[in-house]
Structures are given as C-alpha cells and as structure tokens.
Scaffold this motif. Structure first.
Motif, mmCIF file in Angstrom:
data_model
loop_
_atom_site.group_PDB
_atom_site.id
_atom_site.type_symbol
_atom_site.label_atom_id
_atom_site.label_comp_id
_atom_site.label_asym_id
_atom_site.label_seq_id
_atom_site.Cartn_x
_atom_site.Cartn_y
_atom_site.Cartn_z
ATOM 1 N N LYS A 207 0.809 -1.217 0.000
ATOM 2 C CA LYS A 207 0.000 0.000 0.000
ATOM 3 C C LYS A 207 0.846 1.274 0.000
ATOM 4 O O LYS A 207 0.546 2.208 -0.744
ATOM 5 C CB LYS A 207 -0.960 0.004 1.193
ATOM 6 C CG LYS A 207 -1.952 -1.163 1.189
ATOM 7 C CD LYS A 207 -2.874 -1.131 2.396
ATOM 8 C CE LYS A 207 -2.174 -1.209 3.722
ATOM 9 N NZ LYS A 207 -1.650 -2.523 4.098
ATOM 10 N N SER A 208 1.879 1.312 0.810
ATOM 11 C CA SER A 208 2.710 2.518 0.884
ATOM 12 C C SER A 208 3.515 2.723 -0.392
ATOM 13 O O SER A 208 3.562 3.835 -0.930
ATOM 14 C CB SER A 208 3.652 2.443 2.087
ATOM 15 O OG SER A 208 2.909 2.384 3.275
ATOM 16 N N THR A 209 4.120 1.675 -0.882
ATOM 17 C CA THR A 209 4.940 1.770 -2.094
ATOM 18 C C THR A 209 4.079 2.107 -3.308
ATOM 19 O O THR A 209 4.381 3.040 -4.064
ATOM 20 C CB THR A 209 5.691 0.446 -2.336
ATOM 21 O OG1 THR A 209 6.507 0.174 -1.203
ATOM 22 C CG2 THR A 209 6.536 0.507 -3.594
ATOM 23 N N VAL A 210 3.001 1.358 -3.485
ATOM 24 C CA VAL A 210 2.103 1.598 -4.619
ATOM 25 C C VAL A 210 1.451 2.973 -4.489
ATOM 26 O O VAL A 210 1.311 3.700 -5.474
ATOM 27 C CB VAL A 210 1.046 0.473 -4.728
ATOM 28 C CG1 VAL A 210 -0.050 0.824 -5.720
ATOM 29 C CG2 VAL A 210 1.727 -0.836 -5.120
ATOM 30 N N GLY A 211 1.058 3.328 -3.276
ATOM 31 C CA GLY A 211 0.405 4.614 -3.059
ATOM 32 C C GLY A 211 1.275 5.793 -3.464
ATOM 33 O O GLY A 211 0.802 6.725 -4.119
ATOM 34 N N ALA A 212 2.539 5.760 -3.077
ATOM 35 C CA ALA A 212 3.448 6.849 -3.427
ATOM 36 C C ALA A 212 3.627 6.944 -4.941
ATOM 37 O O ALA A 212 3.591 8.045 -5.515
ATOM 38 C CB ALA A 212 4.794 6.654 -2.737
ATOM 39 N N LEU A 213 3.786 5.800 -5.600
ATOM 40 C CA LEU A 213 3.937 5.800 -7.067
ATOM 41 C C LEU A 213 2.661 6.256 -7.763
ATOM 42 O O LEU A 213 2.703 7.012 -8.741
ATOM 43 C CB LEU A 213 4.324 4.400 -7.558
ATOM 44 C CG LEU A 213 5.725 3.923 -7.216
ATOM 45 C CD1 LEU A 213 5.878 2.437 -7.547
ATOM 46 C CD2 LEU A 213 6.763 4.747 -7.959
ATOM 47 N N LEU A 214 1.524 5.790 -7.264
ATOM 48 C CA LEU A 214 0.237 6.162 -7.852
ATOM 49 C C LEU A 214 0.007 7.665 -7.725
ATOM 50 O O LEU A 214 -0.411 8.324 -8.691
ATOM 51 C CB LEU A 214 -0.882 5.374 -7.165
ATOM 52 C CG LEU A 214 -2.304 5.602 -7.651
ATOM 53 C CD1 LEU A 214 -2.448 5.209 -9.116
ATOM 54 C CD2 LEU A 214 -3.284 4.805 -6.785
ATOM 55 N N ALA A 215 0.276 8.218 -6.556
ATOM 56 C CA ALA A 215 0.109 9.654 -6.356
ATOM 57 C C ALA A 215 1.010 10.450 -7.296
ATOM 58 O O ALA A 215 0.584 11.460 -7.870
ATOM 59 C CB ALA A 215 0.403 10.014 -4.901
#
Length: 169
Positions: A13-21
């Motif tokens: 969630k944290s890794t994907v979230g940062a990239l998605l944002a």
C-alpha cells in the motif's frame, strides 16, 4: 475524488500509493506514518505503552480526518477498515477504494514479520492468516477494485490500478 488503498500488511500500500500519487500528480498520505507523526512515536511503541485500543482511537481520528480532506491517494493501515466509522467514511462516493491483495508468501517476503508490526509479533504467519481471514470480507465489500500485488513490480500494480479506475468511472 480520492483513491484509498486498503489491504493487509505486506500488500504494498505505501509503495504503490506513493507511485500512484506521483503518476496522478496528487498528494500521498500514509495513515500509519501520520499516526506516528501525530503521536511522536512508532506504532509499535503505542501498542506496547498504551495498548491496541488507544492506537485504534488515534488511527480512527487520523483516517477519518484524512478522508474528509480529499487527500489524493491515501494508504490505510491494514486494520483501519475494521472500525465502523472508517468503513462508513470509505463508502462516500468521493473515494475510490482499491483492495491490494497479497498472499502470505509474498507478504512475508516483503515485511519479514518484524517488530514494527505489533499484531504479528507472536507466531507471525498464523497471526497474519487469522487477520486476513477476518478482514478479507471487509476489504472486498469496501473495494471498487481488487488488484493482486504478489510477485509483481509496483509499477505494474500502479498500471493495473489506473486502468481499473478508468474502467470503473
């Protein structure tokens, strides 16, 4: 509209979230990091010193406040969705909820079931499995989109999330 990532520890969630944002050009908030910042100490310390109930109160306040601010991309701690106030806030049509799903094998290789995850301290594999069994129905009920993350590069997961969001507008 905001994108809210939910799922168990180790789902990315944290890794994907940062990239998605970054790809969407919007802010990213990790609620676990926000809880630690607000408390001035790690989540594991909150659990040990104050107990899980105190942590959940703080977590609920941080998550509900963040959801009300239309945060861009928001990553929730694995258990946040189990709180009725958080689940209700996630049902708001402004939020696109994405369940990042992962197997225990992939989660274990990512998080190592270390001491930073207090609910996984005793028999971590059994605890993770028990938590996932309990939480999966809630993750699935709240999510507009489910994306498996196991053995995948974070960029590939982001691509699938973006495609799924476009498809489910």
């Amino acid at each position: 509209m905001s994108v809210v990532l939910i799922g168990p520890p180790g789902a990315g969630k944290s890794t994907v979230g940062a990239l998605l944002a970054e790809r969407l050009g919007v802010p990213f908030t990790d609620t676990d990091a926000a809880v630690e910042s607000e408390a001035g100490r790690p989540i594991s310390d909150i659990f040990v010193q104050d107990g899980e109930a105190a942590f959940r109160v703080l977590e609920r306040q941080v998550v509900v406040r963040a959801l009300g601010e239309d945060p861009g991309v928001l990553s929730l701690g694995g258990g946040a969705v189990m709180q009725p106030e958080v689940a209700e806030a996630l049902r708001d049509a402004r939020h696109r909820v994405v369940f990042l799903d992962v197997t225990i094998a992939d989660a274990a290789s990512r998080v190592g079931f270390d001491t930073s995850r207090p609910l996984l301290l005793v028999n971590p594999r059994a605890a993770w499995t028990r938590l996932m069994t309990l939480r999966r129905p809630t993750y699935e009920a709240l999510a507009a989109l489910t994306v498996p993350t196991g053995s995948r590069a974070p960029e590939d997961v982001v691509d699938e999330v973006l495609a799924g969001l476009r498809e489910h507008r």
